[in-house]
Design an enzyme around this catalytic site. Structure first.
Site, mmCIF file in Angstrom:
data_model
loop_
_atom_site.group_PDB
_atom_site.id
_atom_site.type_symbol
_atom_site.label_atom_id
_atom_site.label_comp_id
_atom_site.label_asym_id
_atom_site.label_seq_id
_atom_site.Cartn_x
_atom_site.Cartn_y
_atom_site.Cartn_z
ATOM 1 N N GLU A 106 6.720 10.444 -25.675
ATOM 2 C CA GLU A 106 6.466 11.736 -25.042
ATOM 3 C C GLU A 106 7.107 11.805 -23.633
ATOM 4 O O GLU A 106 8.136 12.005 -22.928
ATOM 5 C CB GLU A 106 5.725 12.453 -24.716
ATOM 6 C CG GLU A 106 5.470 14.016 -24.765
ATOM 7 C CD GLU A 106 4.468 14.710 -24.422
ATOM 8 O OE1 GLU A 106 4.010 14.889 -23.067
ATOM 9 O OE2 GLU A 106 3.367 15.056 -25.595
ATOM 10 N N GLU B 257 -3.005 9.446 -31.036
ATOM 11 C CA GLU B 257 -1.944 9.980 -30.389
ATOM 12 C C GLU B 257 -1.420 9.416 -29.327
ATOM 13 O O GLU B 257 -0.843 9.587 -28.045
ATOM 14 C CB GLU B 257 -2.859 11.069 -29.452
ATOM 15 C CG GLU B 257 -2.875 12.633 -28.584
ATOM 16 C CD GLU B 257 -2.185 13.245 -29.863
ATOM 17 O OE1 GLU B 257 -0.401 13.745 -28.758
ATOM 18 O OE2 GLU B 257 -1.810 13.790 -30.685
ATOM 19 N N HIS C 41 -3.541 16.028 -19.671
ATOM 20 C CA HIS C 41 -2.845 16.559 -20.262
ATOM 21 C C HIS C 41 -3.412 15.715 -21.662
ATOM 22 O O HIS C 41 -3.464 15.853 -22.194
ATOM 23 C CB HIS C 41 -1.902 15.512 -19.499
ATOM 24 C CG HIS C 41 -0.860 16.115 -20.244
ATOM 25 N ND1 HIS C 41 0.848 16.321 -19.870
ATOM 26 C CD2 HIS C 41 -0.355 16.858 -20.878
ATOM 27 C CE1 HIS C 41 1.998 15.672 -21.010
ATOM 28 N NE2 HIS C 41 0.927 17.167 -21.556
ATOM 29 N N GLU D 176 -4.977 17.426 -23.415
ATOM 30 C CA GLU D 176 -4.451 19.136 -24.008
ATOM 31 C C GLU D 176 -4.425 18.431 -25.108
ATOM 32 O O GLU D 176 -4.453 19.545 -26.217
ATOM 33 C CB GLU D 176 -3.669 19.361 -22.860
ATOM 34 C CG GLU D 176 -2.978 20.375 -23.359
ATOM 35 C CD GLU D 176 -1.345 19.943 -22.964
ATOM 36 O OE1 GLU D 176 -0.740 19.891 -23.978
ATOM 37 O OE2 GLU D 176 -0.932 19.245 -22.059
ATOM 38 N N HIS D 177 -3.498 17.593 -25.089
ATOM 39 C CA HIS D 177 -2.794 17.132 -26.701
ATOM 40 C C HIS D 177 -4.514 17.320 -27.880
ATOM 41 O O HIS D 177 -3.960 16.944 -28.687
ATOM 42 C CB HIS D 177 -2.021 15.460 -26.649
ATOM 43 C CG HIS D 177 -1.207 15.704 -25.932
ATOM 44 N ND1 HIS D 177 -0.073 15.770 -27.101
ATOM 45 C CD2 HIS D 177 -0.729 16.296 -25.207
ATOM 46 C CE1 HIS D 177 0.826 15.364 -26.602
ATOM 47 N NE2 HIS D 177 0.699 15.796 -25.319
#
Length: 199
Positions: free
Chosen positions: A134, A127, A54, A57-58
């Site tokens: 998130e 990030e 994941h 993916e970012h």
């Protein structure tokens, strides 16, 4: 007034290397949706890699060999399109929606994300904070969070029992080259197929 339903057709093509291409045609629709589905999700991660799928993916949106972060978004948004991605326990998907006249642009952008990500160090650090926020937002959504708790009980001790973001704090500290090595491993099947002359 008579309404005639569209004749929707589906077609599945499997290349010799195993890459599957699924198309759907709806004659009255002028938009195109293209997705690159990678058969790797959080269930495929080793314990020490938990969360990396994941996280990657970012990170692919943080720049490629050909485009900077803002250029990736602008390339699709300037023509009224939409570009995004998601990761599940079973797979990772990068997708774009545009008018049919911009299909080449959509494909070029997805291929750029998939095969030429850069993973710049400074973006990895930024990030990290995005991902932590998130995580907090997700945990504040009980109707979604409850499913993770259920899976933790049902699949205890198995990768399916881990939350999608398990280990993100650890993965967020990985250096760019480490993300690159893991990304190449994740996409090796696609890269092999893409470069084969007989595929």
């Amino acid at each position: 007034m008579k309404v005639v339903a569209d004749t929707v057709t589906y077609q599945k093509t499997v290349l010799p290397c195993g890459l599957r291409i699924v198309t759907e045609t709806i004659p009255s629709v002028r938009s195109v949706a293209v997705g690159l589905w990678v058969d790797v999700g959080s269930r495929d991660e080793a314990e020490e890699e938990a969360g990396i799928t994941h996280f990657i993916e970012h990170m692919v949106f943080k720049g490629t060999e050909r485009r900077r972060t803002h250029q990736i978004a602008q390339r699709i948004e300037y023509v009224g399109g939409y570009l995004n991605a998601f990761t599940t326990k079973e797979h990772t998907c990068y997708y774009v929606r545009v008018l049919d006249e911009y299909l080449d642009r959509a494909l070029d952008t997805l291929i750029d994300l998939a095969f030429r990500p850069r993973f710049p160090e400074r973006e990895i650090e930024k990030e990290k904070e995005v991902i932590l926020e998130e995580m907090k937002m997700y945990e504040d959504t009980p109707d979604e969070y409850i499913f993770d708790l259920f899976e933790e009980l049902v699949y205890a001790g198995h990768p399916l029992g881990r939350r999608l973001w398990d280990g993100r704090r650890r993965c967020a500290r990985l250096p760019g080259p480490c993300c690159w090595i893991l990304w190449r491993g994740i996409t090796r099947r696609i890269v092999w197929c893409w470069r084969r002359p007989d595929a």
